[in-house]
Design a protein around this motif. Structure first.
Motif, short mmCIF file in Angstrom:
data_model
loop_
_atom_site.label_atom_id
_atom_site.label_comp_id
_atom_site.label_asym_id
_atom_site.label_seq_id
_atom_site.Cartn_x
_atom_site.Cartn_y
_atom_site.Cartn_z
N ARG A 154 1.02 -0.86 0.09
CA ARG A 154 -0.07 -0.27 -0.07
C ARG A 154 0.58 1.55 0.08
O ARG A 154 1.35 1.25 0.87
N ASP A 168 1.23 5.37 -1.39
CA ASP A 168 0.23 6.93 -1.36
C ASP A 168 -0.30 6.20 -2.38
O ASP A 168 -0.16 6.38 -3.87
N GLU A 210 -6.92 -2.04 5.85
CA GLU A 210 -5.60 -1.11 6.11
C GLU A 210 -4.59 -2.21 6.44
O GLU A 210 -4.59 -2.51 7.69
#
Ligand code: ATP
Length: 339
Positions: A241, A243, A264
């Protein structure tokens, strides 16, 4: 008669072949054990058949204990039919004799019908060594199914039959088994075979069940990226993950490419379908390694700077000496958190 496996574990000396395997093959359905070589499929089947002594757990047939740690009856004392990869016909009996073996005298007339069912009409008087491997295998199927066992255990039963006949034979076999209402557990390493014949599939990996579900559920909601790739023919792309999206060897892909809300987490396996990847020309993009025209479209293998490869299928023209950026369609990726 349902056949239930409860907390089965098995080791061959130091080799742990099965670890806490639990699932129930529903009555009258065909359940496939599917997985790569060495994942423990045959061991599980051999435990159900009584060819191996149960070390841990129990096997329950129609609510009654068939075997557990204290009691493991031999194959002949179990109410199950067996079919193995090599057929294992009685060599001194004709094919008709083999099929008649498990039938009461009054039903011997059914042998001819079984020979026709499995495509061996006219070969009943031959001996096993006078048939090809595939023909022997079909005779073995007929022998196992003829008495109408309530439970049938099959280990790669179509392995020695050629590919065209195999598809027909397994579809015929599915119809016969469903009509007989037999509870079947069938071992295969071929996902296409499992999809074609099974009502339920137990996907195994390294001695464990990864997912036990219907073919439709496995397709729609795979438990892991590997299961999804196995059934959907998709590829797995590792990503982290970053930006604004998933950082992959093939570029930064926006999060909205993923099918559902993405948790997340740091690392993902992304399940990617080749026909959901668009290609945009980009001088700094990926190099084309191979282009292969298939029907209306073209299959393109692209290579990233780190050597990773990805396959895209497109109907747009592709230049073999071109460079391309990959653009996954919105909602086309499935993201699995990597442990
Ligand atoms: N007799 C044995 N002695 C030692 N190890 C064994 C024995 N039989 C199987 N194994 C090991 O147990 C594990 C499971 O084997 P098993 O034959 O059940 O796998 P499988 O999924 O059926 O494989 P395949 O598709 O190749 O037949 C493997 O690691 C295998 O090497």
């Amino acid at each position: 008669m349902s056949l239930e496996f409860r907390h089965i574990a098995h080791a061959y000396g130091p080799v742990r072949a099965l670890e806490d395997v639990s699932f129930a093959a529903p009555a009258g359905e065909i359940t496939c054990l599917l997985g790569a070589s060495g994942c423990g499929k045959s061991t599980l089947l051999a435990l159900a058949a009584g060819m191996l002594r149960l070390q841990h757990g129990s096997i329950i047939l129609d609510g009654e204990v068939l075997a557990d740690e204290g009691r493991s009856p031999p194959p002949e004392a179990r109410p199950v039919g067996l079919v193995f990869q090599d057929g294992a016909l009685f060599p001194h009996m004709t094919i008709a004799g083999n099929i008649a073996f498990g039938l009461p005298k009054a039903r011997r007339g059914e042998v001819e019908g079984w020979l026709v069912q499995v495509g061996l009409a006219g070969l009943g008087e031959r001996y096993p060594h006078q048939l090809s491997g595939g023909q022997q295998q079909r005779a073995a199927l007929a022998r196992a199914m003829a008495p109408g066992p309530r439970v049938l255990l099959m280990d790669e039963p179509f392995a020695s039959v050629d590919i065209v006949l195999r598809r027909k034979l397994r579809r015929d076999c599915r119809i016969i088994l469903r009509e007989q209402g037999a509870t079947t557990v069938l071992v295969t390493h071929d996902p296409a075979e499992a999809l074609d014949i099974a009502d339920r599939i137990a996907v195994m990996e390294a001695g464990r069940i990864v997912q036990f579900a219907s073919p439709q559920e496995l397709h729609d909601a795979p438990a892991t990226a590997a299961v999804g790739a196995m059934f959907g023919g998709a590829q797995i792309v590792p990503g982290t993950r970053g930006d604004g999206g998933f950082a992959t060897s093939f570029g930064l892909w926006p999060v909205d490419c993923a099918l559902a809300a993405v948790p997340e987490a740091a690392a993902f396996d992304l399940l990617v379908h080749a026909d959901a990847l668009d290609l945009a020309q980009d001088p700094d993009g990926l190099r084309v390694r191979d282009c292969h025209v298939q029907g209306k479209g073209v299959r393109v293998v692209l290579v990233a700077a780190d050597g990773s490869e990805i396959t895209a299928e497109t109907e747009d023209p592709v230049r073999a000496d071109g460079r391309y950026r990959i653009v996954p369609r919105p909602g086309s990726l499935r993201a699995f958190v990597r442990n």
